[in-house]
Design a protein around this motif. Sequence first.
Motif, PDB file in Angstrom:
ATOM      1  N   GLU A 103      -2.220  -1.121   7.928  1.00 14.36           N
ATOM      2  CA  GLU A 103      -1.242  -2.222   7.995  1.00 14.36           C
ATOM      3  C   GLU A 103      -1.042  -2.836   6.618  1.00 14.36           C
ATOM      4  OE1 GLU A 103      -2.823  -4.881  10.873  1.00 14.36           O
ATOM      5  OE2 GLU A 103      -2.588  -3.488  12.565  1.00 14.36           O
ATOM      6  N   ASP A 104      -2.143  -3.033   5.880  1.00 18.64           N
ATOM      7  CA  ASP A 104      -2.034  -3.619   4.535  1.00 18.64           C
ATOM      8  C   ASP A 104      -1.241  -2.722   3.596  1.00 18.64           C
ATOM      9  OD1 ASP A 104      -3.534  -5.725   5.420  1.00 18.64           O
ATOM     10  OD2 ASP A 104      -5.436  -5.020   4.575  1.00 18.64           O
ATOM     11  N   LEU A 105      -1.345  -1.419   3.795  1.00 18.03           N
ATOM     12  CA  LEU A 105      -0.570  -0.485   2.975  1.00 18.03           C
ATOM     13  C   LEU A 105       0.914  -0.553   3.282  1.00 18.03           C
ATOM     14  CD1 LEU A 105      -2.881   2.666   3.093  1.00 18.03           C
ATOM     15  CD2 LEU A 105      -2.214   1.445   1.016  1.00 18.03           C
ATOM     16  N   GLY A 106       1.246  -0.948   4.500  1.00 22.53           N
ATOM     17  CA  GLY A 106       2.651  -0.997   4.914  1.00 22.53           C
ATOM     18  C   GLY A 106       3.125   0.288   5.551  1.00 22.53           C
ATOM     19  N   CYS A 107       2.172   1.047   6.137  1.00 17.29           N
ATOM     20  CA  CYS A 107       2.547   2.309   6.780  1.00 17.29           C
ATOM     21  C   CYS A 107       3.421   2.035   7.993  1.00 17.29           C
ATOM     22  CB  CYS A 107       1.302   3.087   7.201  1.00 17.29           C
ATOM     23  SG  CYS A 107       0.333   3.679   5.809  1.00 17.29           S
ATOM     24  N   ALA A 108       4.600   2.574   7.975  1.00 19.54           N
ATOM     25  CA  ALA A 108       5.557   2.429   9.068  1.00 19.54           C
ATOM     26  C   ALA A 108       6.357   3.719   9.125  1.00 19.54           C
ATOM     27  CB  ALA A 108       6.459   1.222   8.838  1.00 19.54           C
ATOM     28  N   ASP A 109       7.363   3.769   9.968  1.00 25.41           N
ATOM     29  CA  ASP A 109       8.214   4.956  10.076  1.00 25.41           C
ATOM     30  C   ASP A 109       8.719   5.324   8.679  1.00 25.41           C
ATOM     31  OD1 ASP A 109      10.000   6.937  10.613  1.00 25.41           O
ATOM     32  OD2 ASP A 109      11.181   5.809  12.056  1.00 25.41           O
ATOM     33  N   SER A 110       8.253   6.456   8.162  1.00 25.01           N
ATOM     34  CA  SER A 110       8.570   6.819   6.779  1.00 25.01           C
ATOM     35  C   SER A 110      10.063   7.026   6.565  1.00 25.01           C
ATOM     36  CB  SER A 110       7.802   8.087   6.383  1.00 25.01           C
ATOM     37  OG  SER A 110       8.181   9.160   7.207  1.00 25.01           O
ATOM     38  N   LYS A 111      10.774   7.379   7.645  1.00 24.48           N
ATOM     39  CA  LYS A 111      12.218   7.595   7.503  1.00 24.48           C
ATOM     40  C   LYS A 111      12.941   6.275   7.249  1.00 24.48           C
ATOM     41  CE  LYS A 111      12.204  11.681  10.518  1.00 24.48           C
ATOM     42  NZ  LYS A 111      10.777  11.612  10.858  1.00 24.48           N
ATOM     43  N   GLN A 112      12.322   5.155   7.636  1.00 28.77           N
ATOM     44  CA  GLN A 112      12.924   3.846   7.434  1.00 28.77           C
ATOM     45  C   GLN A 112      12.550   3.242   6.084  1.00 28.77           C
ATOM     46  OE1 GLN A 112      15.101   2.840   9.743  1.00 28.77           O
ATOM     47  NE2 GLN A 112      14.587   4.704  10.887  1.00 28.77           N
ATOM     48  N   VAL A 120       5.222   3.815  -3.743  1.00 30.55           N
ATOM     49  CA  VAL A 120       4.261   2.716  -3.926  1.00 30.55           C
ATOM     50  C   VAL A 120       3.093   2.870  -2.959  1.00 30.55           C
ATOM     51  CG1 VAL A 120       3.920   0.225  -3.631  1.00 30.55           C
ATOM     52  CG2 VAL A 120       5.925   1.066  -4.860  1.00 30.55           C
ATOM     53  N   ILE A 121       3.400   3.164  -1.694  1.00 29.50           N
ATOM     54  CA  ILE A 121       2.339   3.310  -0.690  1.00 29.50           C
ATOM     55  C   ILE A 121       1.438   4.493  -1.041  1.00 29.50           C
ATOM     56  CG2 ILE A 121       1.854   3.834   1.734  1.00 29.50           C
ATOM     57  CD1 ILE A 121       4.409   2.310   2.461  1.00 29.50           C
ATOM     58  N   PHE A 122       2.046   5.614  -1.447  1.00 30.54           N
ATOM     59  CA  PHE A 122       1.248   6.788  -1.826  1.00 30.54           C
ATOM     60  C   PHE A 122       0.321   6.449  -2.991  1.00 30.54           C
ATOM     61  CE2 PHE A 122       0.460  10.584  -4.358  1.00 30.54           C
ATOM     62  CZ  PHE A 122       0.027  11.490  -3.401  1.00 30.54           C
ATOM     63  N   ASN A 123       0.842   5.738  -3.970  1.00 29.25           N
ATOM     64  CA  ASN A 123       0.018   5.363  -5.113  1.00 29.25           C
ATOM     65  C   ASN A 123      -1.124   4.449  -4.685  1.00 29.25           C
ATOM     66  OD1 ASN A 123      -0.260   5.451  -8.130  1.00 29.25           O
ATOM     67  ND2 ASN A 123      -0.053   3.241  -7.887  1.00 29.25           N
ATOM     68  N   ASP A 124      -0.830   3.508  -3.784  1.00 26.00           N
ATOM     69  CA  ASP A 124      -1.867   2.590  -3.297  1.00 26.00           C
ATOM     70  C   ASP A 124      -2.952   3.334  -2.515  1.00 26.00           C
ATOM     71  OD1 ASP A 124      -0.532   0.503  -4.448  1.00 26.00           O
ATOM     72  OD2 ASP A 124       0.320  -0.298  -2.586  1.00 26.00           O
ATOM     73  N   ILE A 125      -2.559   4.330  -1.733  1.00 29.05           N
ATOM     74  CA  ILE A 125      -3.544   5.124  -0.978  1.00 29.05           C
ATOM     75  C   ILE A 125      -4.570   5.748  -1.920  1.00 29.05           C
ATOM     76  CG2 ILE A 125      -3.831   7.254   0.360  1.00 29.05           C
ATOM     77  CD1 ILE A 125      -1.228   6.603   1.800  1.00 29.05           C
ATOM     78  N   ASN A 126      -4.109   6.096  -3.132  1.00 30.87           N
ATOM     79  CA  ASN A 126      -4.976   6.799  -4.076  1.00 30.87           C
ATOM     80  C   ASN A 126      -5.622   5.911  -5.125  1.00 30.87           C
ATOM     81  OD1 ASN A 126      -4.642   9.906  -3.603  1.00 30.87           O
ATOM     82  ND2 ASN A 126      -2.598   9.040  -3.350  1.00 30.87           N
ATOM     83  N   THR A 127      -5.215   4.633  -5.203  1.00 32.39           N
ATOM     84  CA  THR A 127      -5.739   3.778  -6.274  1.00 32.39           C
ATOM     85  C   THR A 127      -6.388   2.485  -5.786  1.00 32.39           C
ATOM     86  OG1 THR A 127      -3.548   2.743  -6.568  1.00 32.39           O
ATOM     87  CG2 THR A 127      -4.072   4.652  -7.968  1.00 32.39           C
ATOM     88  N   LYS A 128      -5.947   1.943  -4.671  1.00 32.15           N
ATOM     89  CA  LYS A 128      -6.490   0.676  -4.182  1.00 32.15           C
ATOM     90  C   LYS A 128      -7.852   0.902  -3.520  1.00 32.15           C
ATOM     91  CE  LYS A 128      -2.853  -1.809  -5.289  1.00 32.15           C
ATOM     92  NZ  LYS A 128      -2.911  -2.795  -6.380  1.00 32.15           N
ATOM     93  N   GLU A 129      -8.830   0.078  -3.889  1.00 34.66           N
ATOM     94  CA  GLU A 129     -10.197   0.270  -3.397  1.00 34.66           C
ATOM     95  C   GLU A 129     -10.270   0.152  -1.878  1.00 34.66           C
ATOM     96  OE1 GLU A 129     -14.175  -0.199  -2.171  1.00 34.66           O
ATOM     97  OE2 GLU A 129     -12.673  -1.802  -2.012  1.00 34.66           O
ATOM     98  N   TYR A 130      -9.491  -0.778  -1.300  1.00 33.73           N
ATOM     99  CA  TYR A 130      -9.547  -0.962   0.147  1.00 33.73           C
ATOM    100  C   TYR A 130      -8.997   0.263   0.891  1.00 33.73           C
ATOM    101  CZ  TYR A 130      -4.494  -1.983   0.438  1.00 33.73           C
ATOM    102  OH  TYR A 130      -3.120  -1.898   0.401  1.00 33.73           O
TER     103      TYR A 130
END
Length: 347
Positions: A103-112, A120-130
């Motif tokens: 939820e914090d990443l903002g994962c939602a329907d990727s088509k939207q 941004v979300i992909f980068n956060d998945i690989n860089t944010k500690e949480y």
Amino acid sequence: MSDQEDIEIKQENQTVHDTDEKDKKHEDGDIKDTCRISSLKTLGPFIAAKENSRNTVYLSDVPDICKDKPCMLGVDEAGRGPVLGPMVYGISYCPLDSKKALEDLGCADSKQLTEEKRDVIFNDINTKEYATSCIGWAVEIISPNTISTSMYRRSKCSLNEVSMDSAMGLIQQAIDAGVNIAEVYVDTVGPPEKYQEKLLKRFPSFKITVAKKADSTYPIVSAASICAKVTRDHALKVWKFPEGLVIKDNAFGSGYPGDPVTKRFLADHIDLVFGFPRLVRFSWSTAENALADKAYDMEFDEPDTDKPKYAGTKLTKFFKGTTKSGEVIRDECRFFKQRHLGNVMDF
């Protein structure tokens, strides 16, 4: 300003400069390391270093918590319909009690989501500690060449079969890497019931849910979809043409058959003998129709279906011709006959 204050300011500026240099060197080092993906910036160089006529699989590091706690795993794809470029399958996984991270990443329907937001979300998945502490992912880049040859080979393999094989392969690789999978959520290809049955047969110990538009229902599938879409987008951006084509900014459109830029690319890049460059899925009807209109017709001689006639004595003849008493009657061998030779039983 006193000399002492001047010295302190210079020292502070030098410290900031040194820190910036270290950050830049670390960032450059990540980009040069084409064996791993640690951020969005390293994704393109990783893909560019691979042979684009072959499939490429990448697995992120598995967080320790995903080896200990039961996890949910999502599966989705990107680029199933385009006539250009690879299809990418992606998985994402995290512990069942780590939904907040998604939820914090903002994962939602990727088509939207916009392309920028997915990046941004992909980068956060690989860089944010949480995120890195509890979320892992993997992708398979399925080359256009693989897709077309699978669909055209003598024992045909449909796109659905290619998709299912890739999905199951990624799940298996996650298992082999030590991920403690408990639940699997999949965006379907074809009838959900048949797909779910096939997955349950392969992975009977998991709770498996196969559904249409799963990426808009399950955040873990959305995360997988984002990884797949971002990977495909960057695979197209860094595509290298082994045929020697130079296309500014790889401007060949979205790859979808209805895109006018894609249509123009197909029309302008047909070799009249060899067809399209490797980027094109030549098994798509859009590509086949374009070739039919422009390319040379090719004719191949049909193989001779008649059995070749053998002029000599058949081997089976030597096993025929016996009398009622069982005595074998055979014609004298031509070799001996021509040389007037006969069998000698007694010396």
